[in-house]
Scaffold this motif. Structure first.
Motif, PDB file in Angstrom:
ATOM      1  N   ALA A  24      -9.974   1.747 -16.388  1.00 44.40           N
ATOM      2  CA  ALA A  24     -10.783   1.907 -17.599  1.00 44.40           C
ATOM      3  C   ALA A  24     -10.004   2.612 -18.698  1.00 44.40           C
ATOM      4  O   ALA A  24     -10.139   2.266 -19.881  1.00 44.40           O
ATOM      5  CB  ALA A  24     -12.056   2.684 -17.272  1.00 44.40           C
ATOM      6  N   ARG A  25      -9.172   3.585 -18.312  1.00 39.72           N
ATOM      7  CA  ARG A  25      -8.408   4.351 -19.310  1.00 39.72           C
ATOM      8  C   ARG A  25      -7.467   3.443 -20.106  1.00 39.72           C
ATOM      9  O   ARG A  25      -7.220   3.678 -21.295  1.00 39.72           O
ATOM     10  CB  ARG A  25      -7.616   5.441 -18.590  1.00 39.72           C
ATOM     11  N   TYR A  26      -6.952   2.380 -19.481  1.00 37.39           N
ATOM     12  CA  TYR A  26      -5.968   1.522 -20.145  1.00 37.39           C
ATOM     13  C   TYR A  26      -6.484   0.102 -20.409  1.00 37.39           C
ATOM     14  O   TYR A  26      -5.693  -0.807 -20.678  1.00 37.39           O
ATOM     15  CB  TYR A  26      -4.685   1.488 -19.307  1.00 37.39           C
ATOM     16  N   GLY A  27      -7.779  -0.074 -20.346  1.00 33.16           N
ATOM     17  CA  GLY A  27      -8.360  -1.365 -20.681  1.00 33.16           C
ATOM     18  C   GLY A  27      -7.964  -2.475 -19.727  1.00 33.16           C
ATOM     19  O   GLY A  27      -7.877  -3.646 -20.123  1.00 33.16           O
ATOM     20  N   LEU A  28      -7.757  -2.137 -18.477  1.00 30.06           N
ATOM     21  CA  LEU A  28      -7.349  -3.111 -17.471  1.00 30.06           C
ATOM     22  C   LEU A  28      -8.474  -3.318 -16.464  1.00 30.06           C
ATOM     23  O   LEU A  28      -9.486  -2.625 -16.489  1.00 30.06           O
ATOM     24  CB  LEU A  28      -6.083  -2.631 -16.756  1.00 30.06           C
ATOM     25  N   GLU A  29      -8.271  -4.261 -15.568  1.00 27.83           N
ATOM     26  CA  GLU A  29      -9.245  -4.460 -14.492  1.00 27.83           C
ATOM     27  C   GLU A  29      -8.505  -4.466 -13.158  1.00 27.83           C
ATOM     28  O   GLU A  29      -7.362  -4.935 -13.067  1.00 27.83           O
ATOM     29  CB  GLU A  29     -10.036  -5.747 -14.674  1.00 27.83           C
ATOM     30  N   PRO A  30      -9.134  -3.917 -12.115  1.00 22.71           N
ATOM     31  CA  PRO A  30      -8.519  -3.925 -10.786  1.00 22.71           C
ATOM     32  C   PRO A  30      -8.682  -5.298 -10.140  1.00 22.71           C
ATOM     33  O   PRO A  30      -9.786  -5.682  -9.752  1.00 22.71           O
ATOM     34  CB  PRO A  30      -9.294  -2.843 -10.030  1.00 22.71           C
ATOM     35  N   LEU A  31      -7.589  -6.038 -10.044  1.00 20.77           N
ATOM     36  CA  LEU A  31      -7.641  -7.370  -9.446  1.00 20.77           C
ATOM     37  C   LEU A  31      -7.805  -7.287  -7.933  1.00 20.77           C
ATOM     38  O   LEU A  31      -8.530  -8.066  -7.318  1.00 20.77           O
ATOM     39  CB  LEU A  31      -6.367  -8.144  -9.806  1.00 20.77           C
ATOM     40  N   VAL A  32      -7.095  -6.330  -7.321  1.00 22.99           N
ATOM     41  CA  VAL A  32      -7.202  -6.073  -5.883  1.00 22.99           C
ATOM     42  C   VAL A  32      -7.261  -4.552  -5.715  1.00 22.99           C
ATOM     43  O   VAL A  32      -6.535  -3.818  -6.392  1.00 22.99           O
ATOM     44  CB  VAL A  32      -5.991  -6.634  -5.103  1.00 22.99           C
ATOM     45  N   THR A  33      -8.096  -4.084  -4.798  1.00 23.66           N
ATOM     46  CA  THR A  33      -8.203  -2.647  -4.535  1.00 23.66           C
ATOM     47  C   THR A  33      -7.881  -2.342  -3.078  1.00 23.66           C
ATOM     48  O   THR A  33      -7.687  -3.253  -2.263  1.00 23.66           O
ATOM     49  CB  THR A  33      -9.609  -2.121  -4.869  1.00 23.66           C
ATOM     50  N   GLN A  34      -7.832  -1.063  -2.768  1.00 19.59           N
ATOM     51  CA  GLN A  34      -7.578  -0.585  -1.397  1.00 19.59           C
ATOM     52  C   GLN A  34      -6.281  -1.167  -0.820  1.00 19.59           C
ATOM     53  O   GLN A  34      -6.226  -1.667   0.299  1.00 19.59           O
ATOM     54  CB  GLN A  34      -8.755  -0.946  -0.483  1.00 19.59           C
ATOM     55  N   ILE A  35      -5.207  -1.080  -1.615  1.00 17.73           N
ATOM     56  CA  ILE A  35      -3.896  -1.568  -1.185  1.00 17.73           C
ATOM     57  C   ILE A  35      -3.098  -0.398  -0.616  1.00 17.73           C
ATOM     58  O   ILE A  35      -2.881   0.609  -1.295  1.00 17.73           O
ATOM     59  CB  ILE A  35      -3.119  -2.193  -2.355  1.00 17.73           C
ATOM     60  N   HIS A  36      -2.660  -0.513   0.627  1.00 16.49           N
ATOM     61  CA  HIS A  36      -1.794   0.485   1.233  1.00 16.49           C
ATOM     62  C   HIS A  36      -1.222  -0.101   2.517  1.00 16.49           C
ATOM     63  O   HIS A  36      -1.928  -0.754   3.278  1.00 16.49           O
ATOM     64  CB  HIS A  36      -2.538   1.788   1.537  1.00 16.49           C
ATOM     65  N   ASP A  37       0.066   0.108   2.741  1.00 16.02           N
ATOM     66  CA  ASP A  37       0.697  -0.367   3.968  1.00 16.02           C
ATOM     67  C   ASP A  37       0.422   0.570   5.132  1.00 16.02           C
ATOM     68  O   ASP A  37       0.425   0.148   6.291  1.00 16.02           O
ATOM     69  CB  ASP A  37       2.210  -0.495   3.769  1.00 16.02           C
ATOM     70  N   ALA A  38       0.229   1.852   4.854  1.00 17.41           N
ATOM     71  CA  ALA A  38      -0.003   2.850   5.900  1.00 17.41           C
ATOM     72  C   ALA A  38      -1.387   3.454   5.731  1.00 17.41           C
ATOM     73  O   ALA A  38      -1.740   3.910   4.641  1.00 17.41           O
ATOM     74  CB  ALA A  38       1.055   3.943   5.839  1.00 17.41           C
ATOM     75  N   GLU A  39      -2.146   3.456   6.817  1.00 17.15           N
ATOM     76  CA  GLU A  39      -3.454   4.085   6.787  1.00 17.15           C
ATOM     77  C   GLU A  39      -3.298   5.594   6.577  1.00 17.15           C
ATOM     78  O   GLU A  39      -2.344   6.218   7.049  1.00 17.15           O
ATOM     79  CB  GLU A  39      -4.201   3.834   8.107  1.00 17.15           C
ATOM     80  N   ASN A  40      -4.237   6.174   5.876  1.00 18.95           N
ATOM     81  CA  ASN A  40      -4.284   7.628   5.681  1.00 18.95           C
ATOM     82  C   ASN A  40      -3.042   8.187   4.976  1.00 18.95           C
ATOM     83  O   ASN A  40      -2.632   9.323   5.222  1.00 18.95           O
ATOM     84  CB  ASN A  40      -4.475   8.343   7.026  1.00 18.95           C
ATOM     85  N   ALA A  41      -2.439   7.375   4.095  1.00 15.94           N
ATOM     86  CA  ALA A  41      -1.283   7.859   3.342  1.00 15.94           C
ATOM     87  C   ALA A  41      -1.714   9.003   2.424  1.00 15.94           C
ATOM     88  O   ALA A  41      -2.787   8.975   1.824  1.00 15.94           O
ATOM     89  CB  ALA A  41      -0.670   6.729   2.522  1.00 15.94           C
ATOM     90  N   GLN A  42      -0.850  10.005   2.328  1.00 12.15           N
ATOM     91  CA  GLN A  42      -1.130  11.166   1.482  1.00 12.15           C
ATOM     92  C   GLN A  42       0.105  11.524   0.664  1.00 12.15           C
ATOM     93  O   GLN A  42       1.241  11.274   1.082  1.00 12.15           O
ATOM     94  CB  GLN A  42      -1.526  12.387   2.317  1.00 12.15           C
TER      95      GLN A  42
END
Length: 310
Positions: free
Chosen positions: A156-174
């Motif tokens: 929203a801050r940059y006028g974009l839209e999330p095409l895909v969400t919840q992307i991560h190769d490793a679970e519980n990455a911090q």
């Protein structure tokens, strides 16, 4: 004017999200900076009270830009740390489809965390690094790239839209972030603390690093991070960043640091501060013979021996 905290910007970075979890952030002016060095230099110059920057992630390890700045720049000290769970969204200009994406950008630390996803879904896309994930989103907004990996909250801050969400190769990455200020007296120990230092070897010989690490081992001090960084003097010449359990006021930690100071040509103290996400009751007790009381008892015994009162 309120005191200010500089942070890796622009607005909409994971760094900003993590910074806002600190209660004191609500009473500070939060100033986005273009890079980690710029944020830390703002503290050195007195333009900011403190800087908040990423220093480590659970997938790739240490953030080398931050470590190198703390190693080589004018001394600074860590006062707090924050752990933030990280998951990415693929941000695009409205209407962009997945098969239309030819270029993508994000901070270099993001790439190892989305590499496998990209192989599966965007195998032929060109990756280029940006100063931060939010800066990548800004560049997509300007049309420089087709997509950016960033926090979904940045869309929203940059006028974009999330095409895909919840992307991560490793679970519980911090990612671990630290609040850095000018050197001063460390905060009082909490019972669940961490001490960070950088050490330099006097010379390179078989077992040289082991000899330095024994300063911790023989006193029962557990190490949480050990990372080598080149000194710039030549291939094979390294210093070592270390995170150890405990506080500099703990006798076992203090004696380990004194041992390092005797053995190393240079030791840089980076701070003793509370460990994020760890309760005092979860901290393992000192190994037998390494508690503060046992150090005091041994010191008293030695004094009696020196006085002939044993």
């Amino acid at each position: 004017m309120p005191a200010s905290y500089a942070y890796l910007g622009p607005e909409g970075t994971f760094t900003e999200v993590a910074l806002r979890t600190l209660p004191e952030a609500a009473t500070r002016e939060l100033v986005p900076m273009v890079s980690v060095p710029a944020a830390l230099d703002a503290v050195r110059s007195g333009e900011a009270e403190a800087a908040f920057v990423p220093i480590e992630n659970s997938v790739e390890g240490g953030i080398t830009t931050t470590l190198d700045e703390l190693v080589a720049g004018r001394p600074l000290m860590i006062y707090r740390e924050v752990l933030l769970s990280i998951t990415f969204a693929l941000l695009v200009r409205p209407g962009t489809k997945l098969d239309e994406i030819k270029t993508v950008t994000a901070h270099p630390a993001a790439q190892p965390q989305v590499r496998n996803w990209m192989k599966a879904h965007l195998p032929d896309v060109i990756w280029e690094s940006s100063a931060s994930n939010a800066d990548g989103a800004r560049l997509v907004q300007e049309g420089r790239y087709d997509a950016a990996f960033a926090g979904e909250f940045a869309a929203a801050r940059y006028g974009l839209e999330p095409l895909v969400t919840q992307i991560h190769d490793a679970e519980n990455a911090q990612t671990r972030f630290v609040l850095v200020g000018k050197p001063a007296r460390p905060a009082a120990p909490t019972g669940a603390d961490k001490t960070s230092v950088v050490i330099w070897q006097r010379e390179d010989h078989p077992g040289a690093l082991m000899e330095l690490l024994q300063q911790f081992a023989i006193r029962g001090v557990n190490l949480m991070l050990l990372q080598s960084r080149p000194t710039g003097k030549g291939i094979g010449d390294y210093c070592f960043a270390i995170d150890a359990e405990g506080h500099i006021s703990d006798r076992r930690v203090a004696e380990a640091l004194m041992g390092l100071k005797r053995a190393c040509p240079q030791v840089r103290f980076l701070g003793s501060y509370p460990r994020a996400g760890v309760a005092v009751e979860d901290v393992r007790p000192p190994r037998t013979g390494t508690s503060d009381d046992e150090f005091v008892t041994a010191s008293d015994w030695l004094a009696r021996c020196q006085d002939g009162r044993f």
